[in-house]
Write an enzyme that holds these catalytic residues in place. Structure first.
Site, short mmCIF file in Angstrom:
data_model
loop_
_atom_site.label_atom_id
_atom_site.label_comp_id
_atom_site.label_asym_id
_atom_site.label_seq_id
_atom_site.Cartn_x
_atom_site.Cartn_y
_atom_site.Cartn_z
N HIS A 69 -11.01 -1.93 4.16
CA HIS A 69 -10.80 -1.51 5.55
C HIS A 69 -11.47 -0.19 5.88
O HIS A 69 -11.47 0.24 7.04
CB HIS A 69 -9.29 -1.42 5.82
CG HIS A 69 -8.65 -0.35 5.01
ND1 HIS A 69 -8.54 -0.41 3.63
CD2 HIS A 69 -8.13 0.84 5.37
CE1 HIS A 69 -7.97 0.69 3.20
NE2 HIS A 69 -7.71 1.46 4.22
N ASP A 70 -12.01 0.48 4.84
CA ASP A 70 -12.73 1.75 5.06
C ASP A 70 -14.23 1.57 4.93
O ASP A 70 -14.98 2.55 5.12
CB ASP A 70 -12.33 2.79 3.99
CG ASP A 70 -10.89 3.25 4.12
OD1 ASP A 70 -10.33 3.67 3.10
OD2 ASP A 70 -10.35 3.20 5.24
N GLU A 110 -6.46 4.20 -5.55
CA GLU A 110 -7.69 4.58 -4.85
C GLU A 110 -8.04 5.98 -5.30
O GLU A 110 -7.29 6.93 -5.07
CB GLU A 110 -7.48 4.56 -3.33
CG GLU A 110 -8.77 4.82 -2.58
CD GLU A 110 -8.56 5.28 -1.17
OE1 GLU A 110 -7.54 5.93 -0.89
OE2 GLU A 110 -9.43 5.00 -0.32
N ASP A 137 -2.72 4.85 -2.34
CA ASP A 137 -3.65 5.52 -1.43
C ASP A 137 -3.99 6.93 -1.93
O ASP A 137 -3.09 7.72 -2.22
CB ASP A 137 -2.97 5.60 -0.05
CG ASP A 137 -3.91 6.05 1.04
OD1 ASP A 137 -4.87 5.34 1.31
OD2 ASP A 137 -3.66 7.13 1.61
N ASP A 182 0.85 -1.19 0.00
CA ASP A 182 0.00 0.00 0.00
C ASP A 182 0.89 1.25 0.00
O ASP A 182 1.61 1.49 0.97
CB ASP A 182 -0.89 -0.02 1.26
CG ASP A 182 -2.20 0.72 1.05
OD1 ASP A 182 -3.24 0.21 1.52
OD2 ASP A 182 -2.18 1.78 0.41
O1 TEU Z 1 -8.80 6.61 2.21
C1 TEU Z 1 -9.00 7.75 1.38
C2 TEU Z 1 -10.34 8.32 1.48
O2 TEU Z 1 -10.92 8.76 0.51
C3 TEU Z 1 -10.98 8.45 2.79
O3 TEU Z 1 -11.94 9.47 2.68
C4 TEU Z 1 -11.65 7.16 3.14
O4 TEU Z 1 -12.24 6.61 1.98
C5 TEU Z 1 -12.68 7.47 4.18
O5 TEU Z 1 -11.99 7.35 5.35
C6 TEU Z 1 -13.88 6.57 4.07
O6 TEU Z 1 -14.88 7.13 4.87
C7 TEU Z 1 -7.43 6.23 2.26
C8 TEU Z 1 -7.29 4.99 3.13
O7 TEU Z 1 -8.00 3.91 2.52
C9 TEU Z 1 -7.82 5.32 4.50
O8 TEU Z 1 -7.80 4.16 5.33
C10 TEU Z 1 -6.95 6.40 5.09
O9 TEU Z 1 -7.50 6.78 6.33
C11 TEU Z 1 -6.87 7.62 4.16
O10 TEU Z 1 -6.66 7.29 2.80
C12 TEU Z 1 -5.68 8.48 4.55
O11 TEU Z 1 -4.50 7.80 4.23
#
Ligand code: TEU
Length: 553
Positions: A323-324, A247, A192, A96
């Protein structure tokens, strides 16, 4: 054909996957220990959420040393062993890349904040005055630094300062760290928030109508984004046989092709947020924390747009969980009486589409959402939003906010992996860093492996079909009976070969009449989540969450 087009990817959130040293936090040796389980499932690639040195303000998405494994996860040697052991099983490892920002404890930022003329000052964005941009994690996207009397930009927490990709030295640092790991055998990257790496360097304010600290178009798809990614491809990616997935919040099928179009020489695919935002109230003053019911036709239209927008021009990623995101059976299915049927239904409609499917740890056994007290949540996004929206600005009642957390909070996906019904679900012998979902007594790997009708074996069969059948990989996609409010049906056609997927999205029985062009008696069952299905002529009598894959060849 590129290997990643026939692959199924499994995402490991290492902190919650398997703890081998009893500190209550998962580690890299725990991933290595479970490689045979993942091989049995049939996956081809592991996407490992960040494992690098980090103060863990955002659970590793705040990196302070890109070349060192966080000591709690293990050592660099543990990582090299995981790569080797995975490769010994024909499993590839994708890491990642969190390079939109670093940790504020990274040496670069420690130097940058020392003085305005420090050589690292413009590794980050510093300004005399902030604009009105919001952080994804509540509040302003700018933090004041007393020492140098300027503000620095952070789209996430204030411990995640945004890196200044305008600076060629920053880009070179990123190319070098990517090559460091790829020379160690890493087979690719999940990138990311990659759609945010190019900033509108005039930093325009959002219109005041969007309220305090808006998050909008200026946060993504900046003017030099694709220039940077084409440079990344030239300098790094083109030199390796690798897979990349970006992403890309704020993406549409049109601009997705700028990332992954066949002739773009940027990335192989991206994660869109489109389909996973259809049950969120758009432009809510509560951000993501205002949810609504999903409209199935909206979901079908959205997936159809992406399937046909990218088919033969680029490549889709396919996911419902990560994970989000929360657990899909709780979010859109039934996590009680029909948990197994609905989990299998979501797996079927996702894995039979065009693209590369992603399975998030625990999705393959139908794990479900949790309901904790606010104090029991770890996620910085939840904690910051609760303080801002409920306590400070009193914009929503606690109960209503908590309903949204139960439905879509990120910690739903981060409760420890449920390996068995033993203490702590076999995840750790210590005190788990995050409370377990009490469902582990019934929902766990051990019971799934002992039950031929478990969600696990349904995923295993879907993966096998994808590996063996090029129609799943290459065929086109067309919706069948778009107007149907209960059934998600689509056809994959390649020449005269046809796969039909017919899924009851809800728990009420429903009769589904196949249009005349499809003759049911020409199709046989490839896979179903029930033992057999009832049909009368060209009509299928669908049971709760029944999902059937039919083929005519
Ligand atoms: O997430 C990016 C993002 O767009 C965030 O808004 C995320 O989708 C949101 O927390 C969902 O409600 C990436 C990673 O996947 C996330 O785990 C990290 O917290 C974030 O970037 C910062 O690195």
């Amino acid at each position: 054909m590129e290997w990643w087009k026939k692959s199924v990817v499994y995402q490991v959130y290492p902190r919650s996957f398997k703890d081998t040293d009893g500190d209550g936090i998962g580690d890299i040796k725990g991933v290595t220990e479970k490689l045979d389980y993942l091989k049995d499932l049939g996956i081809d690639v592991i996407w490992l959420s960040p494992v690098f040195e980090s103060p863990q303000d955002d659970n590793g998405y705040d990196i302070s040393d890109y070349r060192k494994i966080w000591s709690t996860f293990g050592t660099n040697e543990d990582m090299y062993e995981l790569i080797e052991e995975a490769h010994n099983r024909d499993i590839k490892i994708v890491m990642d890349l969190v390079a939109n920002h670093s940790s504020d404890e990274h040496d670069w930022f420690v130097e940058s904040k020392k003085s305005k003329d420090n050589p690292y000052r413009d590794y980050y964005f510093w300004r005399d005055e902030p604009n009105n941009w919001g952080s994804f994690f509540s509040g302003s996207a700018w933090e004041y630094d007393e020492n140098t009397e300027q503000y620095y930009l952070h789209l996430f927490t204030k411990k995640q300062p945004d890196l200044n990709w305008e600076n060629p030295k920053v880009r070179q640092e990123v190319w070098d760290l990517m090559k460091f790991w790829m020379d160690k055998g890493v087979d690719g990257w999940r990138l990311d928030v990659i759609s945010s790496i190019s900033k509108h360097t005039d930093f325009p304010d959002y219109d005041e109508k969007y309220g305090k600290y808006p998050i909008g178009d200026f946060h993504t798809n900046g003017p030099r984004l694709h220039e940077y990614l084409q440079e990344m491809n030239r300098e790094v990616l083109s030199k390796y046989d690798c897979m990349t997935v970006g992403e890309a919040p704020g993406s549409t099928p049109e601009n997705a092709l700028l990332f992954c179009g066949n002739d773009r020489n940027e990335l192989n695919m991206i994660f869109t947020f489109d389909h996973m935002s259809l049950d969120l109230v758009p432009n809510s003053h509560l951000g993501k924390w205002e949810v609504k019911d999903l409209d199935l036709i909206e979901l079908k239209d959205n997936l159809n747009t992406w399937q046909n927008g990218l088919h033969r021009k680029g490549w889709n990623s396919l996911y419902f969980e990560n994970h989000d995101q929360p657990r899909i059976v709780s979010r859109w299915g039934n996590d009680d009486k029909y948990r197994v049927e609905s989990a299998k239904m979501f797996a079927t409609i996702l894995h039979m589409m065009q693209g590369t499917p992603y399975i998030y740890q625990g999705e393959e056994i139908g794990m479900i959402n949790a309901k904790f007290e606010i104090e029991e949540y770890d996620d910085v996004e939840i904690r910051n939003a609760y303080k801002d929206l409920v306590l400070d600005r009193k914009m929503v009642e606690k109960d209503k906010f908590m309903e949204a957390v139960y439905r879509i909070g990120r910690d739903n996906a981060r409760t420890p992996m449920q390996w068995s019904s033993d203490d702590n679900a076999g995840f750790t012998t210590g005190k788990p860093w995050l409370k377990l979902n009490p469902s582990y007594k019934e929902i766990n790997v051990a019971s799934a492996l002992n039950d031929e009708n478990s969600v696990f074996y349904h995923y295993k069969e879907l993966i096998k079909i994808r590996h063996e059948d090029d129609v799943v990989t290459l065929a086109d996609f067309r919706l069948v009976d778009r107007e149907n409010k209960s059934v998600f049906a689509y056809e994959r056609r390649l020449d005269d070969k046809s796969i039909l997927v017919v899924a009851n999205f809800y728990e009420d029985d429903v009769d589904f009449e196949l249009a005349g062009e499809y003759r049911l008696d020409e199709y046989s069952v490839l896979l179903s989540n029930y033992k057999e299905f009832e049909k009368e002529g060209n009509k299928i009598k669908l049971k709760p969450f029944e999902a059937i894959v039919l083929k005519n060849y």
